[in-house]
Design a protein around this motif. Structure first.
Motif, short mmCIF file in Angstrom:
data_model
loop_
_atom_site.label_atom_id
_atom_site.label_comp_id
_atom_site.label_asym_id
_atom_site.label_seq_id
_atom_site.Cartn_x
_atom_site.Cartn_y
_atom_site.Cartn_z
N THR A 87 -90.35 3.47 9.06
CA THR A 87 -91.34 4.24 9.24
C THR A 87 -91.61 5.37 8.02
O THR A 87 -90.46 5.76 7.77
N GLN A 88 -92.59 5.17 7.63
CA GLN A 88 -92.96 6.40 6.51
C GLN A 88 -93.93 7.38 7.22
O GLN A 88 -95.17 6.85 7.33
N ARG A 89 -93.73 8.58 7.22
CA ARG A 89 -94.75 9.52 7.61
C ARG A 89 -95.02 10.29 6.57
O ARG A 89 -93.88 11.14 6.11
N SER A 108 -103.33 11.86 4.53
CA SER A 108 -101.89 11.60 5.00
C SER A 108 -101.72 10.06 5.73
O SER A 108 -103.02 9.65 5.98
N ILE A 110 -99.22 7.14 8.13
CA ILE A 110 -98.08 6.79 8.81
C ILE A 110 -98.12 5.36 8.67
O ILE A 110 -98.98 4.68 9.12
N PHE A 134 -99.98 13.89 10.85
CA PHE A 134 -99.12 13.02 11.65
C PHE A 134 -97.53 13.84 11.69
O PHE A 134 -96.86 14.18 10.95
N THR A 135 -97.37 14.09 13.00
CA THR A 135 -96.03 14.89 13.26
C THR A 135 -94.97 13.87 13.69
O THR A 135 -95.19 12.63 13.66
N LYS A 136 -93.78 14.45 13.90
CA LYS A 136 -92.70 13.68 14.30
C LYS A 136 -93.01 12.98 15.87
O LYS A 136 -92.62 11.77 15.94
N ASP A 138 -95.87 12.24 16.81
CA ASP A 138 -96.86 10.99 16.55
C ASP A 138 -96.08 9.87 16.01
O ASP A 138 -96.48 8.90 16.34
N GLN A 139 -95.13 10.09 15.16
CA GLN A 139 -94.27 8.68 14.80
C GLN A 139 -93.70 8.11 15.94
O GLN A 139 -93.58 6.93 15.98
#
Length: 153
Positions: A87-89, A108, A110, A134-136, A138-139
């Motif tokens: 995953t790329q955030r 931004s 994700i 996007f936060t952790k 959200d990931q």
């Protein structure tokens, strides 16, 4: 991430919506519509599908403005997520080396790789016009959404 209903209910709705349906395009279309409808500050939600013969990602079902049709593996945020299977955030896409700007309003992004039985199927891509959208947490939410989706494609 602000959503209109709790994420576990969105995942339950996704599971219900796709239950018994085997048409991949229809399932991906409904999944992108569900994400786009329930998340604030998102200007694009959809999928790029892996085309192994060409070794690139090809635009799949989405919600938002028209998008780039083909993305080489390893290029941009989507190609990087697909190549690395991670995953790329990205807090600021304009600072990402090799970013592909399909929509100049996106700030931004994700991207979650879709891998089933060890095989790359494509990526889930969500863009926002806000930096650091996007936060952790959200990931984790998007990765769980992808996991539910993968049961149906």
């Amino acid at each position: 991430m602000m959503q209109t209903i709790p994420m576990h209910l969105i995942n339950k709705q996704l599971d219900s919506l796709l239950e018994g349906e085997t048409e991949q395009t229809a399932n991906l279309a409904n999944a992108s519509a569900l994400l786009y409808q329930h998340f604030s500050s998102v200007n694009w939600a959809g999928f790029y599908l892996y085309a192994p013969k060409e070794n690139e990602l090809v635009l799949g079902p989405f919600q938002g403005l028209p998008a780039c049709v083909r993305i080489p593996m390893g290029k941009g945020v989507c190609g990087t997520a697909a190549q690395n299977l991670e995953t790329q955030r990205i807090a600021d896409v304009h600072a990402f080396p090799g970013h592909i700007a399909c929509d100049s309003a996106s700030a931004s992004e994700i991207v979650v790789p879709l891998v089933k039985d060890g095989v790359l199927l494509g990526v889930l891509d969500v863009d926002s016009p806000e930096q650091n959208r996007f936060t952790k947490e959200d990931q984790e939410i998007f990765e769980e959404f992808a996991s539910v989706l993968l049961k149906h494609i």
